[in-house]
Design a protein around this motif. Structure first.
Motif, short mmCIF file in Angstrom:
data_model
loop_
_atom_site.label_atom_id
_atom_site.label_comp_id
_atom_site.label_asym_id
_atom_site.label_seq_id
_atom_site.Cartn_x
_atom_site.Cartn_y
_atom_site.Cartn_z
N ARG A 107 0.83 -1.21 0.00
CA ARG A 107 0.00 0.00 0.00
C ARG A 107 0.86 1.26 0.00
O ARG A 107 0.60 2.21 -0.73
N THR A 282 -7.38 13.86 -2.69
CA THR A 282 -8.74 13.48 -2.32
C THR A 282 -9.74 13.97 -3.36
O THR A 282 -10.63 13.21 -3.79
N SER A 285 -9.28 11.98 -6.52
CA SER A 285 -9.29 10.52 -6.31
C SER A 285 -8.00 9.87 -6.78
O SER A 285 -7.99 8.92 -7.58
N GLU A 287 -4.54 7.97 -5.55
CA GLU A 287 -4.04 7.18 -4.42
C GLU A 287 -2.57 7.51 -4.15
O GLU A 287 -1.66 6.75 -4.49
N ARG A 291 -3.48 11.16 0.46
CA ARG A 291 -4.77 10.48 0.66
C ARG A 291 -4.62 9.28 1.56
O ARG A 291 -5.50 8.96 2.37
N LEU A 292 -3.48 8.59 1.45
CA LEU A 292 -3.23 7.44 2.32
C LEU A 292 -3.15 7.87 3.77
O LEU A 292 -3.69 7.20 4.66
N TRP A 294 -4.55 10.54 5.12
CA TRP A 294 -5.89 10.95 5.56
C TRP A 294 -6.76 9.73 5.87
O TRP A 294 -7.48 9.71 6.88
N ALA A 295 -6.68 8.70 5.03
CA ALA A 295 -7.44 7.48 5.28
C ALA A 295 -6.95 6.79 6.56
O ALA A 295 -7.75 6.22 7.31
N GLN A 298 -8.45 8.59 9.53
CA GLN A 298 -9.87 8.27 9.68
C GLN A 298 -10.10 6.87 10.24
O GLN A 298 -11.03 6.66 11.03
N SER A 299 -9.26 5.92 9.85
CA SER A 299 -9.43 4.53 10.29
C SER A 299 -8.61 4.21 11.54
O SER A 299 -8.54 3.05 11.95
N ASP A 301 -5.44 4.06 11.90
CA ASP A 301 -4.31 3.19 11.56
C ASP A 301 -3.04 3.88 12.06
O ASP A 301 -2.36 4.59 11.31
#
Length: 338
Positions: A107, A282, A285, A287, A291-292, A294-295, A298-299, A301
């Motif tokens: 990833r 973002t 869209s 990747e 953006r990684l 930010w994700a 949110q999760s 991680d």
């Protein structure tokens, strides 16, 4: 030079320790229980679950995350947990407990080249536009063109990136002028040949790169304009005509003398561009690293957040060192102080 390099490396290591520890502490102090979130996700589609089973699952997850000692079942101090993360980071083990290292690294490795591509193109575009425009305005300080350009830049500088990206999408990828793709880096389906694939990728990159380059262009124009105007007013620049230099030669000498602030600025722009842009990636869209990150926030991680923070911090420190070296290369009179 050797002493300067050793001190810079030591300073960078101390700075990285400080940044990563503060980030780790902020994530730890966040009012969110990762174990509780994980249990809630697992039991989301389950009608009912015994309280004892939930407590056991929470305890196991907290032990796996290193939040609770497996023997004493007491909370592990944050310093100890940071030491564990630091030990793993020194061995390039960044993924969280229970995660597949291969998938986790895949990833990250997919996102880094995307942000590098966007940042590199944006930096090249910013330099290609900012240097000529800044030098041209610096030679014409106070003119009508200078006033119009300064007013325009003042307005553009006040616009947030998300608004600029949205406006460009509406105008050039929407109902007005459907010239560019609105998202992604490639069209659906396989392109027929490498040239078609390259052109398709370039077509998708136009709007994101333009949005990322606007901020650096404004900074470069502003700094170079002021530097050229200030250098042009110096006695040595005014004496060049008396010494018989042609206009083109005078402009080249003034521009070379005015490039020192630009060299410093270019190094400081590098981290911002290489790290990617959360807004741009973002909205379009894409990747990338932004953006990684930010994700990951949110999760919750934490492993990914810490890895991205470490990479961005290292890039920022490398940019500062590069600024000093570029300043020295442009102006040999500069000495690198320890």
């Amino acid at each position: 030079m050797l002493r300067w390099s050793l001190l810079r490396i030591l300073w960078a290591c101390v700075s990285l320790l400080g940044v990563t520890f503060v980030t780790f502490l902020v994530l730890d102090l966040a009012p969110i229980d990762r174990a509780a979130l994980e249990v809630a996700k697992r039991t989301e589609h389950v009608e009912s679950s015994a309280g004892s089973d939930r407590d056991v699952a929470l305890a196991r997850l907290r032990i796996r995350y290193g939040l609770v000692d497996a023997v004493t079942l007491q909370p592990v101090p944050v310093i100890r947990r940071y030491g564990t993360w630091l030990s793993n980071a020194a061995r390039f083990r960044f993924c969280g407990p229970g995660e597949d290292p291969v998938e986790w690294q895949a990833r990250l490795l997919r996102a880094v080249p995307v942000s590098l591509l966007l940042g590199s193109l944006a930096l090249v575009l910013a330099l290609a536009i900012g240097i000529p425009l800044g030098a041209w305005l610096g030679m014409r300080t106070g003119s009508r063109a200078d006033r119009m350009a300064s007013g325009t830049m003042f307005v553009v500088a006040g616009l947030p990136d998300v608004l600029v990206a949205t406006l460009l999408l509406l105008w050039f990828a929407g109902p007005v002028f459907d010239w560019f793709p609105a998202s992604g880096l490639m069209s659906d389906g396989e392109a027929s040949g490498w040239l078609a694939a390259l052109l398709d990728r370039a077509h998708h990159l136009v709007l994101p790169v333009v949005v990322m380059a606007i901020g650096p262009i404004l900074l470069i124009v502003r700094f170079l304009r002021e530097s050229v105007a200030r250098t042009s007013a110096m006695p040595f620049a005014q004496n060049l005509e008396a010494w018989g230099f042609e206009p083109a030669q005078r402009r080249r000498r003034v521009l070379r003398a005015a490039l020192s602030p630009l060299a410093t600025l270019t190094g400081s722009l590098l981290p911002m561009l290489v790290a990617g842009s959360i807004v741009v990636e973002t909205v379009f869209s894409i990747e990338g690293v932004g953006r990684l990150a930010w994700a990951a926030v949110q999760s919750q991680d934490h492993a990914m957040v810490m890895a991205v923070t470490l990479g961005m911090s290292a890039t920022t420190l490398a940019g500062f060192v590069l600024s000093d070296l570029l300043h020295r290369a442009v102006d040999p009179r500069v000495r690198l102080a320890a």
